[in-house]
Design an enzyme around this catalytic site. Structure first.
Site, PDB file in Angstrom:
ATOM      1  N   ASP A 192     -10.232   3.363   1.277  1.00  0.00           N
ATOM      2  CA  ASP A 192     -10.513   2.999   2.686  1.00  0.00           C
ATOM      3  C   ASP A 192     -11.027   4.223   3.449  1.00  0.00           C
ATOM      4  O   ASP A 192     -11.751   4.085   4.437  1.00  0.00           O
ATOM      5  CB  ASP A 192      -9.248   2.478   3.386  1.00  0.00           C
ATOM      6  CG  ASP A 192      -8.941   1.029   3.021  1.00  0.00           C
ATOM      7  OD1 ASP A 192      -9.861   0.326   2.577  1.00  0.00           O
ATOM      8  OD2 ASP A 192      -7.774   0.626   3.181  1.00  0.00           O
ATOM      9  N   GLY A 249      -4.757   1.004  17.365  1.00  0.00           N
ATOM     10  CA  GLY A 249      -3.872   0.594  16.281  1.00  0.00           C
ATOM     11  C   GLY A 249      -3.347   1.793  15.516  1.00  0.00           C
ATOM     12  O   GLY A 249      -3.961   2.874  15.539  1.00  0.00           O
ATOM     13  N   GLY A 296     -17.226  -4.610  10.608  1.00  0.00           N
ATOM     14  CA  GLY A 296     -16.244  -4.258   9.586  1.00  0.00           C
ATOM     15  C   GLY A 296     -16.641  -4.558   8.153  1.00  0.00           C
ATOM     16  O   GLY A 296     -16.104  -3.952   7.221  1.00  0.00           O
ATOM     17  N   LYS A 323       0.807  -1.225   0.000  1.00  0.00           N
ATOM     18  CA  LYS A 323       0.000   0.000   0.000  1.00  0.00           C
ATOM     19  C   LYS A 323       0.844   1.282   0.000  1.00  0.00           C
ATOM     20  O   LYS A 323       0.400   2.315  -0.493  1.00  0.00           O
ATOM     21  CB  LYS A 323      -0.961   0.020   1.197  1.00  0.00           C
ATOM     22  CG  LYS A 323      -2.181  -0.876   1.005  1.00  0.00           C
ATOM     23  CD  LYS A 323      -3.167  -0.705   2.154  1.00  0.00           C
ATOM     24  CE  LYS A 323      -4.426  -1.502   1.919  1.00  0.00           C
ATOM     25  NZ  LYS A 323      -5.424  -1.319   2.977  1.00  0.00           N
TER      26      LYS A 323
HETATM   27  P1  NAP Z   1      -1.380  -3.195   9.761  1.00  0.00           P
HETATM   28  O1  NAP Z   1      -0.942  -2.106   8.874  1.00  0.00           O
HETATM   29  O2  NAP Z   1      -0.560  -4.435   9.893  1.00  0.00           O
HETATM   30  O3  NAP Z   1      -1.599  -2.558  11.235  1.00  0.00           O
HETATM   31  C1  NAP Z   1      -2.045  -3.326  12.316  1.00  0.00           C
HETATM   32  C2  NAP Z   1      -2.040  -2.474  13.576  1.00  0.00           C
HETATM   33  O4  NAP Z   1      -2.559  -3.274  14.646  1.00  0.00           O
HETATM   34  C3  NAP Z   1      -0.639  -2.023  14.015  1.00  0.00           C
HETATM   35  O5  NAP Z   1      -0.769  -0.803  14.687  1.00  0.00           O
HETATM   36  C4  NAP Z   1      -0.231  -3.140  14.978  1.00  0.00           C
HETATM   37  O6  NAP Z   1       0.697  -2.733  15.954  1.00  0.00           O
HETATM   38  C5  NAP Z   1      -1.551  -3.396  15.671  1.00  0.00           C
HETATM   39  N1  NAP Z   1      -1.607  -4.730  16.237  1.00  0.00           N
HETATM   40  C6  NAP Z   1      -1.497  -5.910  15.590  1.00  0.00           C
HETATM   41  N2  NAP Z   1      -1.649  -6.934  16.451  1.00  0.00           N
HETATM   42  C7  NAP Z   1      -1.826  -6.382  17.679  1.00  0.00           C
HETATM   43  C8  NAP Z   1      -2.012  -6.919  18.984  1.00  0.00           C
HETATM   44  N3  NAP Z   1      -2.079  -8.221  19.188  1.00  0.00           N
HETATM   45  N4  NAP Z   1      -2.149  -6.055  20.006  1.00  0.00           N
HETATM   46  C9  NAP Z   1      -2.097  -4.716  19.812  1.00  0.00           C
HETATM   47  N5  NAP Z   1      -1.924  -4.148  18.594  1.00  0.00           N
HETATM   48  C10 NAP Z   1      -1.789  -4.975  17.546  1.00  0.00           C
HETATM   49  O7  NAP Z   1      -2.829  -3.734   9.344  1.00  0.00           O
HETATM   50  P2  NAP Z   1      -4.025  -2.853   8.751  1.00  0.00           P
HETATM   51  O8  NAP Z   1      -3.976  -2.898   7.276  1.00  0.00           O
HETATM   52  O9  NAP Z   1      -4.031  -1.564   9.434  1.00  0.00           O
HETATM   53  O10 NAP Z   1      -5.293  -3.750   9.184  1.00  0.00           O
HETATM   54  C11 NAP Z   1      -5.724  -3.834  10.529  1.00  0.00           C
HETATM   55  C12 NAP Z   1      -7.025  -4.650  10.596  1.00  0.00           C
HETATM   56  O11 NAP Z   1      -8.029  -3.958   9.878  1.00  0.00           O
HETATM   57  C13 NAP Z   1      -6.927  -6.037   9.941  1.00  0.00           C
HETATM   58  O12 NAP Z   1      -7.679  -6.940  10.714  1.00  0.00           O
HETATM   59  C14 NAP Z   1      -7.580  -5.850   8.593  1.00  0.00           C
HETATM   60  O13 NAP Z   1      -8.192  -7.034   8.098  1.00  0.00           O
HETATM   61  C15 NAP Z   1      -8.649  -4.808   8.945  1.00  0.00           C
HETATM   62  N6  NAP Z   1      -9.042  -4.002   7.777  1.00  0.00           N
HETATM   63  C16 NAP Z   1     -10.352  -3.988   7.446  1.00  0.00           C
HETATM   64  C17 NAP Z   1     -10.774  -3.233   6.374  1.00  0.00           C
HETATM   65  C18 NAP Z   1     -12.222  -3.237   5.993  1.00  0.00           C
HETATM   66  O14 NAP Z   1     -12.532  -2.862   4.857  1.00  0.00           O
HETATM   67  N7  NAP Z   1     -13.119  -3.616   6.889  1.00  0.00           N
HETATM   68  C19 NAP Z   1      -9.857  -2.461   5.638  1.00  0.00           C
HETATM   69  C20 NAP Z   1      -8.505  -2.473   6.023  1.00  0.00           C
HETATM   70  C21 NAP Z   1      -8.118  -3.265   7.101  1.00  0.00           C
HETATM   71  P3  NAP Z   1       2.276  -2.763  15.711  1.00  0.00           P
HETATM   72  O15 NAP Z   1       2.582  -1.524  14.921  1.00  0.00           O
HETATM   73  O16 NAP Z   1       2.840  -2.757  17.069  1.00  0.00           O
HETATM   74  O17 NAP Z   1       2.556  -4.030  14.937  1.00  0.00           O
END
Ligand code: NAP
Length: 295
Positions: free
Chosen positions: A112, A136, A255, A76
């Site tokens: 998004d 997050g 979501g 991304k």
């Molecule tokens: P990402 O860039 O990998 O970011 C994940 C975030 O969550 C980071 O801040 C990470 O912290 C934190 N995190 C991960 N595991 C954790 C834990 N066990 N405890 C505390 N913090 C934790 O992922 P993303 O793209 O932002 O996606 C995040 C979620 O949103 C995913 O589940 C994804 O499927 C969902 N999502 C949904 C949509 C939708 O259309 N509904 C769109 C986009 C994403 P660190 O920086 O410390 O690793």
């Protein structure tokens, strides 16, 4: 759903999604049903592109004159180098999830942002007065913060596991908007402190996502009936956080609504026509109900 006039022929244009892993993406089934229902001669495929293949993939897409594509983890941000220009949503977030081929020029967008805000706007009209907590600080959190600020919301606290990443996000957003979000650690003690004044809680971490469906980022006793609880995790359809929030009669936003809205916004950019959101939503719910899909 049956569409008798839909066929792939030598005029069919390709739209796709690139990422790695990509095998469990719901976008192909959602977008193909949408194209079919509108009788559009497009086909949507998924390609597993590793970081070292990104440049070649984009060069190939240009030669093949693909109509556009979605971009997901881990490309991304890195995709930006290969694009000809970015719209405001991509500039505001520093990330791209949708690319449109505009007469040979590849333009990056971030749908998004719209995907996140539309389900919230369906519930409330006074977003600008709301106090929001985002859990997050990853790619999705960037889109959530950017979308809220676009709507005039100024009171945003980011709770993150890695404070340095939250600081990067806050600095980026501040440079673009002059609005400074607060930051704290994502631990129970801090959550219980900041949640007292919050109107909206957004989970933008993967906590509670399949297969960890019994996990929630917020203890049940901290969720109050007057809160809006928005979990952007879409698998399972109802996360533990959403179930807990329902149990105390809070307003909930699951979501899958964001998933459908971001897909609909991408569809509109590629085709220039109104997306069949009802069909897209039905497909997503059907697929997610078919079992908790590993993704
Ligand atoms: P990402 O860039 O990998 O970011 C994940 C975030 O969550 C980071 O801040 C990470 O912290 C934190 N995190 C991960 N595991 C954790 C834990 N066990 N405890 C505390 N913090 C934790 O992922 P993303 O793209 O932002 O996606 C995040 C979620 O949103 C995913 O589940 C994804 O499927 C969902 N999502 C949904 C949509 C939708 O259309 N509904 C769109 C986009 C994403 P660190 O920086 O410390 O690793």
């Amino acid at each position: 759903m049956q569409y008798l006039n839909w066929k792939i022929n030598s005029s069919t244009r390709l739209i796709c999604v690139i990422g790695s892993p990509i095998e469990h993406s719901l976008s192909p089934i959602m977008q193909n049903e949408a194209f079919k229902s509108k009788g559009l001669n497009y086909v949507y495929l998924a390609f597993n592109i590793k970081p070292n293949g990104l440049k070649a993939a984009i060069e190939g897409f240009k030669v093949m004159n693909v109509k556009g594509f979605n971009v997901t983890i881990p490309h991304k941000v890195s995709i930006i180098t290969y694009l000809d220009s970015l719209d405001e949503t991509a500039l505001d977030t520093g990330a791209v999830n949708t690319v449109v081929n505009d007469n040979g020029r590849f333009i990056g967008y971030n749908t998004d942002v719209k995907g996140f805000i539309e389900p919230l706007k369906r519930r409330i009209s006074n977003i600008q007065t709301m106090k929001v907590i985002i859990l997050g600080s990853g790619g999705a959190a960037r889109a959530c913060v950017s979308a809220l600020i676009r709507e005039g919301c100024k009171n945003i606290t980011i709770l993150a596991r890695t404070i340095s990443k939250a600081e990067d996000l806050v600095t980026y957003i501040y440079k673009r908007t002059n609005i400074k979000c607060s930051i704290d650690l994502l631990i129970d003690e801090k959550i219980s402190k900041v949640i007292k004044n919050a109107d909206i809680i957004v989970n933008a971490t993967p906590i509670g996502m399949y297969p960890n469906i019994n996990e929630s980022p917020i203890p049940l006793n901290l969720i109050k009936p007057n809160m809006i609880v928005y979990d952007i995790v879409y698998n399972p359809l109802k996360t533990k956080l959403i179930k807990d929030a329902e149990a105390v009669n809070a307003i909930t936003i699951p979501g899958y609504e964001m998933l459908v809205e971001q897909g609909a916004a991408s569809f509109r950019l590629w085709t220039g026509i109104e997306p069949p959101k009802d069909i897209m939503e039905r497909v997503v719910i059907r697929e997610l109900k078919g079992g908790e899909i590993e993704r």
